[in-house]
Design a protein around this motif. Structure first.
Motif, PDB file in Angstrom:
ATOM      1  N   PHE A 178       0.552  -1.217   0.071  1.00 57.01           N
ATOM      2  CA  PHE A 178      -0.319  -0.101  -0.066  1.00 57.01           C
ATOM      3  C   PHE A 178       0.835   1.334  -0.119  1.00 57.01           C
ATOM      4  N   THR A 179       0.622   2.218  -0.515  1.00 55.26           N
ATOM      5  CA  THR A 179       1.244   3.817  -0.399  1.00 55.26           C
ATOM      6  C   THR A 179       0.636   4.331  -1.561  1.00 55.26           C
ATOM      7  N   HIS A 180       1.429   5.669  -0.834  1.00 57.68           N
ATOM      8  CA  HIS A 180      -0.116   6.972  -2.203  1.00 57.68           C
ATOM      9  C   HIS A 180      -0.272   6.897  -3.438  1.00 57.68           C
ATOM     10  N   PRO A 181      -1.716   7.797  -3.588  1.00 56.65           N
ATOM     11  CA  PRO A 181      -1.459   7.463  -5.440  1.00 56.65           C
ATOM     12  C   PRO A 181      -0.456   9.001  -5.854  1.00 56.65           C
ATOM     13  N   ARG A 182      -0.585   8.667  -6.867  1.00 54.11           N
ATOM     14  CA  ARG A 182       0.722   9.484  -7.761  1.00 54.11           C
ATOM     15  C   ARG A 182       0.175  11.046  -7.594  1.00 54.11           C
ATOM     16  N   HIS A 183      -0.683  11.980  -7.376  1.00 52.97           N
ATOM     17  CA  HIS A 183      -1.107  12.939  -7.220  1.00 52.97           C
ATOM     18  C   HIS A 183      -1.382  13.223  -5.110  1.00 52.97           C
ATOM     19  N   HIS A 203       4.125  12.798  -0.309  1.00 52.71           N
ATOM     20  CA  HIS A 203       3.855  11.868  -0.319  1.00 52.71           C
ATOM     21  C   HIS A 203       3.486  11.501  -1.892  1.00 52.71           C
ATOM     22  N   GLU A 204       3.215  12.051  -3.368  1.00 56.67           N
ATOM     23  CA  GLU A 204       3.781  12.352  -4.196  1.00 56.67           C
ATOM     24  C   GLU A 204       5.212  11.361  -4.405  1.00 56.67           C
ATOM     25  N   GLN A 205       6.098  11.797  -3.797  1.00 55.93           N
ATOM     26  CA  GLN A 205       7.870  11.287  -4.457  1.00 55.93           C
ATOM     27  C   GLN A 205       7.782  10.210  -3.505  1.00 55.93           C
ATOM     28  N   THR A 206       7.154   9.602  -2.078  1.00 56.00           N
ATOM     29  CA  THR A 206       6.938   8.470  -1.667  1.00 56.00           C
ATOM     30  C   THR A 206       6.485   7.745  -2.694  1.00 56.00           C
ATOM     31  N   HIS A 207       4.877   7.695  -3.660  1.00 54.93           N
ATOM     32  CA  HIS A 207       4.652   6.811  -4.772  1.00 54.93           C
ATOM     33  C   HIS A 207       5.910   6.742  -5.044  1.00 54.93           C
ATOM     34  N   LEU A 208       7.001   7.654  -5.622  1.00 53.17           N
ATOM     35  CA  LEU A 208       7.728   6.878  -6.827  1.00 53.17           C
ATOM     36  C   LEU A 208       8.406   5.618  -6.248  1.00 53.17           C
ATOM     37  N   TYR A 235      -1.249  -1.528  -4.356  1.00 55.15           N
ATOM     38  CA  TYR A 235      -2.196  -0.376  -4.028  1.00 55.15           C
ATOM     39  C   TYR A 235      -2.333   0.471  -3.711  1.00 55.15           C
ATOM     40  N   TYR A 236      -2.709   1.363  -4.063  1.00 55.93           N
ATOM     41  CA  TYR A 236      -2.827   3.593  -3.627  1.00 55.93           C
ATOM     42  C   TYR A 236      -4.098   2.952  -3.023  1.00 55.93           C
ATOM     43  N   CYS A 237      -4.081   3.941  -1.752  1.00 55.07           N
ATOM     44  CA  CYS A 237      -4.841   4.656  -0.980  1.00 55.07           C
ATOM     45  C   CYS A 237      -4.920   5.789  -1.257  1.00 55.07           C
ATOM     46  N   ASP A 238      -6.204   6.120  -0.402  1.00 57.97           N
ATOM     47  CA  ASP A 238      -6.887   7.486  -1.399  1.00 57.97           C
ATOM     48  C   ASP A 238      -5.942   8.551  -1.336  1.00 57.97           C
ATOM     49  N   VAL A 283     -15.702   2.395   5.368  1.00 52.25           N
ATOM     50  CA  VAL A 283     -14.991   1.627   4.234  1.00 52.25           C
ATOM     51  C   VAL A 283     -13.683   2.646   3.831  1.00 52.25           C
ATOM     52  N   GLU A 284     -12.607   2.070   3.853  1.00 49.85           N
ATOM     53  CA  GLU A 284     -11.098   2.305   3.101  1.00 49.85           C
ATOM     54  C   GLU A 284     -11.263   2.156   1.641  1.00 49.85           C
ATOM     55  N   ALA A 285     -10.988   2.988   0.392  1.00 50.86           N
ATOM     56  CA  ALA A 285     -11.458   2.412  -0.733  1.00 50.86           C
ATOM     57  C   ALA A 285      -9.607   2.563  -1.387  1.00 50.86           C
ATOM     58  N   PHE A 286      -9.718   1.784  -2.169  1.00 49.98           N
ATOM     59  CA  PHE A 286      -7.778   1.725  -2.932  1.00 49.98           C
ATOM     60  C   PHE A 286      -8.352   1.688  -4.582  1.00 49.98           C
ATOM     61  N   THR A 287      -6.915   1.588  -5.126  1.00 43.46           N
ATOM     62  CA  THR A 287      -6.717   1.879  -6.536  1.00 43.46           C
ATOM     63  C   THR A 287      -5.585   1.381  -6.906  1.00 43.46           C
ATOM     64  N   MET A 288      -6.540   0.108  -7.146  1.00 42.73           N
ATOM     65  CA  MET A 288      -5.094  -1.237  -7.997  1.00 42.73           C
ATOM     66  C   MET A 288      -4.372  -0.768  -8.910  1.00 42.73           C
TER      67      MET A 288
END
Length: 259
Positions: free
Chosen positions: A110-115, A121-126, A155-158, A229-234
């Motif tokens: 699990f990590t942060h989304p691109r945006h 957060h965005e650098q951690t995504h990378l 998976y990207y967290c909200d 609910v927790e939401a994610f983007t795969m």
């Protein structure tokens, strides 16, 4: 139904102490209850999250809070020890991240989304996405490659507020996980980060640390007719796993509810 992985190790790589507790702790609790090994990692040490302490003092406090929050569910806490507001995708942080992944060998990440609203957060995504792809390459780290190491489900967290900060649009997730039964324990994990209540009240003008988390999960819950609910983007890029593991584990195939 696809076969479930035999190696069951979940890792969160998020920017700051308390990010996991806010964004995905309910799902981590469900995984722990199902017998998964849980690791909670942050890139930054939280040294700017204060109006009261020196950088060194608050970093020590926040490390202790991170360890305590993880211990609530029998998880292990890790920190790459980068300073707040200075997280960058660089050779040094890439090396640290690859070493972490080699040591943990996550099946599920699990990590942060691109945006997101904050550049840390965005650098951690990378960093997370890059390490997920590359840590299995034998020469990517001097640490040994554990048996069962493979490209994990990602998976990207909200994003904060569930909105894309560049468009203002609400993010449409791929996967919902019902965490209603886990909300009390999730709140207990977040409460371990006591130093952040005063910081957020002073800097963000909010005194709702736990209530804001609950409200976000309730908002996502209303989208699918659940309480919390927790939401994610795969992530579905090549060569990552393509079937939705969280949905298969926790029944995350939901029909959204019309407003």
């Amino acid at each position: 139904m696809h076969s479930l992985p035999t190696r069951r190790v979940a890792l969160t790589l998020l920017a700051h102490p308390d990010d996991a507790e806010i964004l995905c702790a309910g799902t981590l609790i469900r995984l722990a209850e199902a017998g998964w090994e849980i690791h909670i990692a942050t890139v930054a040490n939280g040294d700017c999250g204060t109006t009261m302490y020196s950088r060194e003092e608050i970093a020590r406090i926040r490390q202790a809070e991170g360890i305590a929050g993880a211990a609530c569910i029998g998880a292990t806490y890790h920190c790459l020890e980068e300073p707040d507001l200075n997280v960058v995708y660089s050779q040094e942080t890439i090396r640290k991240t690859l070493d972490l992944f080699r040591a943990v060998a996550p099946t599920l990440l699990f990590t942060h989304p691109r945006h997101d609203y904050m550049i840390d957060h965005e650098q951690t995504h990378l960093l997370a996405r890059g390490a997920a792809f590359g840590y299995g390459a034998p020469n990517s780290s001097t640490l040994p490659l554990l048996e069962g190491s493979a490209i994990p489900w990602l998976y990207y967290c909200d994003p904060v507020g569930a909105t894309d900060p560049y468009t203002g649009e609400v993010v449409t997730p791929s996967t919902y996980v019902d965490v209603t039964a886990q909300m009390q324990r999730k709140a207990e994990m977040l409460a371990c980060h006591a130093s952040q209540r005063e910081w957020l009240r002073a800097h963000h003008g909010m005194d709702e640390y736990i209530d804001a988390m609950r409200r976000h999960n309730a908002d996502r819950g209303r989208e699918v007719g659940a309480e919390f609910v927790e939401a994610f983007t795969m992530h579905r890029g090549h060569p990552f796993p393509q079937h939705d593991l969280l949905a298969e584990l926790f029944g995350g195939h939901w029909q959204t509810v019309a407003p």
